[in-house]
Write a protein that holds these residues in place. Structure first.
Motif, PDB file in Angstrom:
ATOM      1  N   HIS A 165       0.847  -1.188   0.000  1.00 26.23           N
ATOM      2  CA  HIS A 165       0.000   0.000   0.000  1.00 26.23           C
ATOM      3  C   HIS A 165       0.883   1.238   0.000  1.00 26.23           C
ATOM      4  O   HIS A 165       1.717   1.416   0.883  1.00 26.23           O
ATOM      5  CB  HIS A 165      -0.904   0.007   1.234  1.00 26.23           C
ATOM      6  CG  HIS A 165      -1.790   1.215   1.307  1.00 26.23           C
ATOM      7  ND1 HIS A 165      -1.816   2.056   2.396  1.00 26.23           N
ATOM      8  CD2 HIS A 165      -2.664   1.733   0.416  1.00 26.23           C
ATOM      9  CE1 HIS A 165      -2.689   3.023   2.185  1.00 26.23           C
ATOM     10  NE2 HIS A 165      -3.210   2.854   0.985  1.00 26.23           N
ATOM     11  N   PHE A 166       0.682   2.086  -1.006  1.00 27.47           N
ATOM     12  CA  PHE A 166       1.447   3.318  -1.164  1.00 27.47           C
ATOM     13  C   PHE A 166       0.455   4.467  -1.136  1.00 27.47           C
ATOM     14  O   PHE A 166      -0.437   4.544  -1.988  1.00 27.47           O
ATOM     15  CB  PHE A 166       2.193   3.271  -2.495  1.00 27.47           C
ATOM     16  CG  PHE A 166       3.165   4.395  -2.735  1.00 27.47           C
ATOM     17  CD1 PHE A 166       4.525   4.216  -2.499  1.00 27.47           C
ATOM     18  CD2 PHE A 166       2.746   5.615  -3.241  1.00 27.47           C
ATOM     19  CE1 PHE A 166       5.446   5.229  -2.758  1.00 27.47           C
ATOM     20  CE2 PHE A 166       3.653   6.641  -3.487  1.00 27.47           C
ATOM     21  CZ  PHE A 166       5.007   6.441  -3.243  1.00 27.47           C
ATOM     22  N   ILE A 167       0.557   5.359  -0.136  1.00 32.56           N
ATOM     23  CA  ILE A 167      -0.375   6.480  -0.035  1.00 32.56           C
ATOM     24  C   ILE A 167       0.389   7.787  -0.167  1.00 32.56           C
ATOM     25  O   ILE A 167       1.326   8.067   0.578  1.00 32.56           O
ATOM     26  CB  ILE A 167      -1.194   6.426   1.272  1.00 32.56           C
ATOM     27  CG1 ILE A 167      -2.246   7.541   1.286  1.00 32.56           C
ATOM     28  CG2 ILE A 167      -0.314   6.450   2.518  1.00 32.56           C
ATOM     29  CD1 ILE A 167      -3.358   7.322   2.294  1.00 32.56           C
ATOM     30  N   MET A 168      -0.013   8.571  -1.169  1.00 26.09           N
ATOM     31  CA  MET A 168       0.698   9.804  -1.517  1.00 26.09           C
ATOM     32  C   MET A 168       0.160  10.995  -0.747  1.00 26.09           C
ATOM     33  O   MET A 168      -1.055  11.186  -0.623  1.00 26.09           O
ATOM     34  CB  MET A 168       0.546  10.066  -3.026  1.00 26.09           C
ATOM     35  CG  MET A 168       1.336  11.262  -3.537  1.00 26.09           C
ATOM     36  SD  MET A 168       0.922  11.747  -5.242  1.00 26.09           S
ATOM     37  CE  MET A 168      -0.522  12.790  -4.964  1.00 26.09           C
ATOM     38  N   ASP A 169       1.062  11.812  -0.229  1.00 34.95           N
ATOM     39  CA  ASP A 169       0.717  13.121   0.289  1.00 34.95           C
ATOM     40  C   ASP A 169       0.241  13.998  -0.871  1.00 34.95           C
ATOM     41  O   ASP A 169       0.694  13.818  -2.006  1.00 34.95           O
ATOM     42  CB  ASP A 169       1.974  13.752   0.898  1.00 34.95           C
ATOM     43  CG  ASP A 169       1.729  14.400   2.243  1.00 34.95           C
ATOM     44  OD1 ASP A 169       0.684  14.147   2.848  1.00 34.95           O
ATOM     45  OD2 ASP A 169       2.604  15.149   2.694  1.00 34.95           O
ATOM     46  N   THR A 170      -0.648  14.957  -0.596  1.00 36.33           N
ATOM     47  CA  THR A 170      -1.073  15.901  -1.629  1.00 36.33           C
ATOM     48  C   THR A 170      -0.425  17.243  -1.350  1.00 36.33           C
ATOM     49  O   THR A 170      -0.640  17.833  -0.283  1.00 36.33           O
ATOM     50  CB  THR A 170      -2.600  16.047  -1.638  1.00 36.33           C
ATOM     51  OG1 THR A 170      -3.200  14.752  -1.718  1.00 36.33           O
ATOM     52  CG2 THR A 170      -3.049  16.870  -2.830  1.00 36.33           C
ATOM     53  N   ARG A 171       0.372  17.691  -2.289  1.00 43.48           N
ATOM     54  CA  ARG A 171       1.169  18.904  -2.062  1.00 43.48           C
ATOM     55  C   ARG A 171       0.322  20.081  -1.583  1.00 43.48           C
ATOM     56  O   ARG A 171      -0.754  20.364  -2.102  1.00 43.48           O
ATOM     57  CB  ARG A 171       1.939  19.290  -3.328  1.00 43.48           C
ATOM     58  CG  ARG A 171       1.078  19.619  -4.522  1.00 43.48           C
ATOM     59  CD  ARG A 171       1.875  20.287  -5.641  1.00 43.48           C
ATOM     60  NE  ARG A 171       2.962  19.458  -6.126  1.00 43.48           N
ATOM     61  CZ  ARG A 171       4.153  19.943  -6.496  1.00 43.48           C
ATOM     62  NH1 ARG A 171       4.394  21.250  -6.438  1.00 43.48           N
ATOM     63  NH2 ARG A 171       5.102  19.133  -6.951  1.00 43.48           N
ATOM     64  N   GLY A 172       0.824  20.761  -0.565  1.00 42.17           N
ATOM     65  CA  GLY A 172       0.170  21.952  -0.052  1.00 42.17           C
ATOM     66  C   GLY A 172      -1.018  21.695   0.844  1.00 42.17           C
ATOM     67  O   GLY A 172      -1.523  22.613   1.483  1.00 42.17           O
ATOM     68  N   GLN A 173      -1.506  20.455   0.886  1.00 38.41           N
ATOM     69  CA  GLN A 173      -2.673  20.127   1.704  1.00 38.41           C
ATOM     70  C   GLN A 173      -2.201  19.442   2.997  1.00 38.41           C
ATOM     71  O   GLN A 173      -1.085  19.619   3.431  1.00 38.41           O
ATOM     72  CB  GLN A 173      -3.641  19.261   0.898  1.00 38.41           C
ATOM     73  CG  GLN A 173      -4.188  19.973  -0.343  1.00 38.41           C
ATOM     74  CD  GLN A 173      -5.311  19.227  -1.034  1.00 38.41           C
ATOM     75  OE1 GLN A 173      -6.088  18.499  -0.420  1.00 38.41           O
ATOM     76  NE2 GLN A 173      -5.417  19.413  -2.346  1.00 38.41           N
ATOM     77  N   GLY A 174      -3.088  18.699   3.623  1.00 38.93           N
ATOM     78  CA  GLY A 174      -2.710  17.962   4.819  1.00 38.93           C
ATOM     79  C   GLY A 174      -2.905  18.698   6.122  1.00 38.93           C
ATOM     80  O   GLY A 174      -2.301  18.339   7.130  1.00 38.93           O
ATOM     81  N   SER A 175      -3.754  19.728   6.126  1.00 37.76           N
ATOM     82  CA  SER A 175      -3.959  20.475   7.368  1.00 37.76           C
ATOM     83  C   SER A 175      -5.423  20.650   7.736  1.00 37.76           C
ATOM     84  O   SER A 175      -5.754  21.461   8.598  1.00 37.76           O
ATOM     85  CB  SER A 175      -3.302  21.863   7.260  1.00 37.76           C
ATOM     86  OG  SER A 175      -1.908  21.742   7.097  1.00 37.76           O
ATOM     87  N   ALA A 176      -6.317  19.886   7.111  1.00 38.73           N
ATOM     88  CA  ALA A 176      -7.741  20.045   7.375  1.00 38.73           C
ATOM     89  C   ALA A 176      -8.339  18.896   8.171  1.00 38.73           C
ATOM     90  O   ALA A 176      -9.344  19.083   8.857  1.00 38.73           O
ATOM     91  CB  ALA A 176      -8.502  20.200   6.052  1.00 38.73           C
ATOM     92  N   TRP A 177      -7.758  17.702   8.097  1.00 35.27           N
ATOM     93  CA  TRP A 177      -8.312  16.547   8.815  1.00 35.27           C
ATOM     94  C   TRP A 177      -7.250  15.452   8.835  1.00 35.27           C
ATOM     95  O   TRP A 177      -6.222  15.543   8.165  1.00 35.27           O
ATOM     96  CB  TRP A 177      -9.602  16.036   8.165  1.00 35.27           C
ATOM     97  CG  TRP A 177      -9.490  15.725   6.702  1.00 35.27           C
ATOM     98  CD1 TRP A 177      -9.722  16.564   5.649  1.00 35.27           C
ATOM     99  CD2 TRP A 177      -9.097  14.471   6.121  1.00 35.27           C
ATOM    100  NE1 TRP A 177      -9.499  15.927   4.458  1.00 35.27           N
ATOM    101  CE2 TRP A 177      -9.110  14.641   4.715  1.00 35.27           C
ATOM    102  CE3 TRP A 177      -8.730  13.232   6.642  1.00 35.27           C
ATOM    103  CZ2 TRP A 177      -8.780  13.610   3.834  1.00 35.27           C
ATOM    104  CZ3 TRP A 177      -8.392  12.207   5.754  1.00 35.27           C
ATOM    105  CH2 TRP A 177      -8.431  12.401   4.372  1.00 35.27           C
TER     106      TRP A 177
END
Length: 322
Positions: free
Chosen positions: A112-124
């Motif tokens: 399982h490979f889960i990618m970060d989304t650039r600029g996001q990651g601060s809402a939940w």
């Protein structure tokens, strides 16, 4: 909220009126060619998580513009040979989170490979750690209107490119079976998975849940719920720019990526979903090019869709592919 879109019978007949822009394939071919001029530089650092049934790696790879993008790779601890690969993309505002948040797919014996989304990651969720170093012109708060002045500048050009490179990075690890690669995600992650399904020709399956980023001309006039509403509020201020905005968005419309989908697909849709209206999901589903396509319909659900019931449906469905 009860059903607000077309009836189920009408949804099965609905086809998008979104016009494919001239040079769509050339635009994306050039974008990916430019990204591949940078060394992928995929690095996998083992992480001590305290989890006994999986091995976890903190991943960094070069995405759009060579920018560093983060991910987690989780492998079944008992695997002794390459295993099928699931690449996942996350919903709007979220990031890769923490490894223990994502144990389902490794528990099925897959990587399982889960990618970060650039600029996001601060809402939940557990947050993210990938910056977006590219600037943009005036935009409404959020991500939907960043760089909307031109396709070359639009935020999702960078995100979709990161996602294609994520598949390449995940496949580069010796414990993953590149020939059995699946991409999936929900909401924004579903929209990204549709884009990747149209840009990567040798996937074995694609599973977009309640996908976002589809049938923009209908979506932005049908729902007043965010994130689509960001576009309407931008145009409320920037009067007279509607056609220019829709032209930019057409290069990122899931309907056009779907028409290039070359793998079996399992979609899901919720008929009370005001965030990603059902007709926009059916638009992408009907456009999907591969004959082996299925859609699960959740009659009385909003944007949560099928939740754990659909996770079970995906696990059953994927047994035939990876």
């Amino acid at each position: 909220m009860a059903s607000f879109d077309l009836s189920l019978e009408e949804l099965h007949e609905y086809r998008s009126g979104s016009a494919e822009p001239e040079g769509f394939d050339a635009f994306w071919s050039k974008t990916l060619q430019e990204a591949r001029e940078y060394d992928l530089d995929a690095r996998f650092e083992p992480v001590d998580t305290g989890l006994e049934t999986v091995r976890v790696f903190d991943v960094t790879f070069a995405g759009y513009g060579g920018h560093p993008v983060k991910a987690w790779l989780t492998l079944p601890a008992a695997a002794t040979e390459p295993v099928p690969l699931v690449v996942e993309f996350v919903g709007y505002g979220g990031g890769r989170g923490l490894p223990h948040e994502h144990l389902l797919w490794a528990s099925t014996g897959r990587a399982h490979f889960i990618m970060d989304t650039r600029g996001q990651g601060s809402a939940w969720g557990g947050g993210g750690g990938t910056a977006d170093p590219v600037g943009a012109g005036p935009a409404f708060p959020g991500f939907m209107t960043r760089g909307m002045d031109a396709p070359e500048n639009y935020y999702y050009r960078r995100v979709f490119t990161d996602a294609v490179r994520a598949v390449e990075a995940a496949r580069s690890h010796p414990s993953t079976d590149a020939a059995r690669t699946v991409v999936l995600g929900a909401s924004q992650g579903g929209g990204i998975s549709i884009a990747v399904g149209g840009l990567v020709p040798d996937l074995v399956a694609v599973a977009p849940d309640v996908p976002f980023l589809c049938d923009f001309p209908r979506a932005v006039t049908l729902t007043d719920r965010h994130p689509y509403r960001e576009i309407g509020l931008f145009l409320k201020t920037h009067r007279g720019r509607t056609q220019d905005a829709l032209r930019t968005l057409s290069y990122f419309d899931g309907v056009h990526f779907a028409s290039r989908g070359s793998a079996p697909a399992l979609f899901s849709v919720a008929l009370e979903d005001q965030t990603c209206p059902p007709s926009t999901v059916f638009a992408a589903f009907h456009a999907w090019a591969h004959d082996d396509r299925t859609i699960e319909v959740y009659d009385f659900n909003d944007h949560e869709g099928g939740g754990p019931y659909h996770e079970a449906a995906k696990m059953r469905w994927l047994r035939s592919y990876a």
